[in-house]
Design a protein around this motif. Structure first.
Motif, short mmCIF file in Angstrom:
data_model
loop_
_atom_site.label_atom_id
_atom_site.label_comp_id
_atom_site.label_asym_id
_atom_site.label_seq_id
_atom_site.Cartn_x
_atom_site.Cartn_y
_atom_site.Cartn_z
N THR A 204 0.83 -1.21 0.00
CA THR A 204 0.00 0.00 0.00
C THR A 204 0.86 1.25 0.00
OG1 THR A 204 -0.19 -0.02 2.43
CG2 THR A 204 -1.91 -1.17 1.18
N ASP A 205 1.97 1.23 0.74
CA ASP A 205 2.87 2.38 0.78
C ASP A 205 3.50 2.63 -0.58
OD1 ASP A 205 2.34 2.68 3.44
OD2 ASP A 205 4.22 1.79 4.15
N LEU A 206 3.89 1.55 -1.29
CA LEU A 206 4.52 1.73 -2.59
C LEU A 206 3.54 2.31 -3.60
CD1 LEU A 206 7.03 1.37 -4.36
CD2 LEU A 206 6.21 -0.95 -4.89
N VAL A 207 2.32 1.79 -3.61
CA VAL A 207 1.30 2.33 -4.53
C VAL A 207 1.05 3.81 -4.24
CG1 VAL A 207 -1.13 2.19 -5.22
CG2 VAL A 207 0.21 0.09 -4.92
N ARG A 208 0.97 4.15 -2.98
CA ARG A 208 0.74 5.55 -2.60
C ARG A 208 1.90 6.44 -3.03
NH1 ARG A 208 2.61 8.09 1.60
NH2 ARG A 208 3.15 6.13 2.66
N ARG A 209 3.13 5.98 -2.83
CA ARG A 209 4.30 6.79 -3.17
C ARG A 209 4.46 6.99 -4.67
NH1 ARG A 209 8.36 7.23 0.84
NH2 ARG A 209 7.83 6.17 2.79
N VAL A 210 4.25 5.91 -5.42
CA VAL A 210 4.51 5.95 -6.86
C VAL A 210 3.33 6.50 -7.65
CG1 VAL A 210 5.07 4.55 -8.89
CG2 VAL A 210 6.18 4.07 -6.70
N GLU A 211 2.12 6.05 -7.32
CA GLU A 211 0.94 6.41 -8.10
C GLU A 211 0.14 7.55 -7.49
OE1 GLU A 211 0.19 4.88 -11.13
OE2 GLU A 211 2.20 4.07 -10.80
N ARG A 212 0.48 7.92 -6.28
CA ARG A 212 -0.22 9.02 -5.58
C ARG A 212 -1.72 8.74 -5.42
NH1 ARG A 212 4.09 11.46 -3.33
NH2 ARG A 212 5.66 11.98 -4.91
N VAL A 213 -2.05 7.48 -5.13
CA VAL A 213 -3.45 7.10 -4.88
C VAL A 213 -3.49 6.25 -3.62
CG1 VAL A 213 -4.08 7.17 -7.33
CG2 VAL A 213 -3.30 5.02 -6.30
N SER A 214 -4.68 6.13 -3.06
CA SER A 214 -4.86 5.30 -1.86
C SER A 214 -5.01 3.84 -2.26
CB SER A 214 -6.08 5.76 -1.08
OG SER A 214 -5.90 7.06 -0.57
N ALA A 215 -4.42 2.97 -1.48
CA ALA A 215 -4.60 1.53 -1.64
C ALA A 215 -4.89 0.96 -0.26
CB ALA A 215 -3.35 0.89 -2.24
N HIS A 216 -5.50 -0.22 -0.24
CA HIS A 216 -6.00 -0.77 1.01
C HIS A 216 -5.45 -2.17 1.26
CE1 HIS A 216 -8.93 2.51 0.92
NE2 HIS A 216 -9.16 2.18 -0.34
N ALA A 217 -5.42 -2.54 2.53
CA ALA A 217 -5.00 -3.88 2.93
C ALA A 217 -5.86 -4.35 4.09
CB ALA A 217 -3.53 -3.89 3.34
N VAL A 218 -6.19 -5.64 4.07
CA VAL A 218 -6.93 -6.28 5.17
C VAL A 218 -6.20 -7.56 5.54
CG1 VAL A 218 -9.08 -7.40 5.86
CG2 VAL A 218 -9.16 -5.37 4.42
#
Length: 428
Positions: A204-218
């Motif tokens: 989730t951190d990598l997606v946020r850093r690179v794509e500038r969007v929110s991602a989720h984990a459960v």
């Protein structure tokens, strides 16, 4: 669409999640693309993987789109374990396991319709990735300090085993999978076991850093057993989803033997019945636990999900026949073979059975009784059975007429009293 997050929480399937409010809104706004990953570090999936397969199935039934990742790349490395370094498997072995696991996954998800599942392999985007590109484009987003703080990494660093750079890098590879699935398929949610939380949040951190969007984990809680033993293990080892490694009979017996303290918890996870129905089963079970209603429902549901209705019927028929409530002759040879392999067994040459093998010797050899004298007493008292037929006397012998067809071998079922079972396997 349903309030699937509330459903999952009610089934005690949510241990950790990123920004629960944002996740709930994303699920409500669906359909949402999500993924779960499985590494081919063994020839079959196991009970822990079944938790994730059914989690994905519930999300799909709620109107979301599943991507099942089989790690042809990460399976060559292996996720770090607390106990020490994994043995790296040959590429050809991993490739074979990828296909076996792919076929297992396909039994649990729907691959047709508006929310059709897809199976993907991370070797497709990792195989040609150069070390320089990997370090420049992906590695630069990871802080070594944060990587060292991950629970498994920290534990390994403080152990005598240490950790190799290969396994230390695993979390970067898994995070890269999330990034690639987001770019290729718009995936915004990953789920896994709570022991994977560090890897999930790395993604989730990598997606946020690179794509500038929110991602989720459960993360789901790790399954436990009330008696302290490890879930998904029996005396004979791991409970696998592959019928060649764990027979449908042994699989059903695992659930039928569930501790009273665990069975309702397992029903919430491993049965697709509505919660209201499970609550009623739990209430009926609480009133008469000796009837073991909850265990039977659990075994029927879980075995049917994994092995299908026909194999489940055969497994239950075998259990009834072994304990004298059914007909042994009606069992398929493969089912009888699998069922008797779970029992204490003595191997006796076919020549000795043809000549007449003493029943008391058979009982003692199979370990059902402590001695031949105890076997004689059981036969004399009417407490000894051969193929569910009471032994006529202590001088009775086994003959070829007693041998049941169990495929590659013949077997004779032995029973002392109501519950103590064993078998003779006739060889040669």
């Amino acid at each position: 669409m349903t309030d699937i997050l509330s459903e999952l929480k009610a089934r005690d399937l949510v241990a950790l999640s990123t920004d629960e409010e944002a996740l709930s809104q994303a699920l409500d706004a669906g359909p949402l693309n999500f993924y779960i990953g499985f590494d081919p570090t063994a020839p079959s999936l196991h009970m822990g993987n079944l938790v994730q397969l059914l989690f994905a199935r519930r999300l799909q039934q709620a109107g979301h789109n599943p991507f099942a990742l089989v790690g042809g790349a990460t399976g060559l490395i292996g996720d770090p374990r607390m106990s020490g370094e994994r043995t790296l498997n040959e590429r050809e072995v991993v490739e074979g396991w990828v296909e076996r696991i792919r076929s297992q996954i396909e039994r649990f998800l729907d691959f047709d319709g508006p929310h059709a599942a897809q199976v993907v392999n991370n070797l497709d985007w990792t195989g040609d990735l150069s070390a320089i590109d990997f370090l420049r484009d992906i590695g630069k987003h990871f802080s070594v300090n944060r990587m060292l703080a991950k629970e498994t990494v920290s534990a390994r660093l403080n152990s005598e085993h240490g950790i190799s750079f290969t396994e230390f890098s695993y979390q970067i590879l898994q995070a890269h999978d999330f990034l690639q699935l987001h770019r290729r398929h718009g995936v915004v949610l990953q789920h896994g076991g709570s022991d994977q939380w560090g890897n999930l949040t790395a993604g989730t951190d990598l997606v946020r850093r690179v794509e500038r969007v929110s991602a989720h984990a459960v993360a789901t809680p790790l399954m436990t057993k009330a008696d302290g033993t490890k879930f998904g293990k029996t005396e004979s080892g791991t409970v696998w989803l592959d019928p060649e490694l764990t027979s449908p009979y042994a699989f059903s017996q695992f659930w039928l033997n569930a501790d009273d303290r665990d069975v309702v918890k397992y029903l919430k996870v491993f049965s697709l019945r509505p919660l209201a129905e499970i609550e009623q089963i739990a209430a009926d079970f609480a009133e008469a636990p000796h009837k073991r209603l909850a265990q039977r429902v659990l075994a029927e549901d879980a075995t049917t999900l994994v092995h299908g209705e026909q194999q489940t019927r055969q497994a239950f028929a075998a259990a009834e026949a072994l304990f004298g409530s059914g007909t042994l002759a009606e069992l398929q040879p493969a089912t009888l073979d699998a069922a008797t392999r779970e029992l204490p067994t003595a191997e006796v040459p076919a020549s000795e059975v043809s000549a007449g093998f003493p029943v008391v010797d058979a009982f003692a050899a199979a370990g059902i009784v402590k001695s031949k004298s105890e076997a004689r007493r059981a036969a004399k008292d009417g407490g000894a059975y051969v193929n569910n037929v009471k032994v006529a006397g202590e001088d009775q012998v086994l003959t070829t007429a007693d041998v049941l067809d169990a495929g590659e071998a013949g077997v004779v079922l032995l029973r002392r009293g109501k519950k103590r079972l064993g078998a003779v396997r006739v060889i040669g």
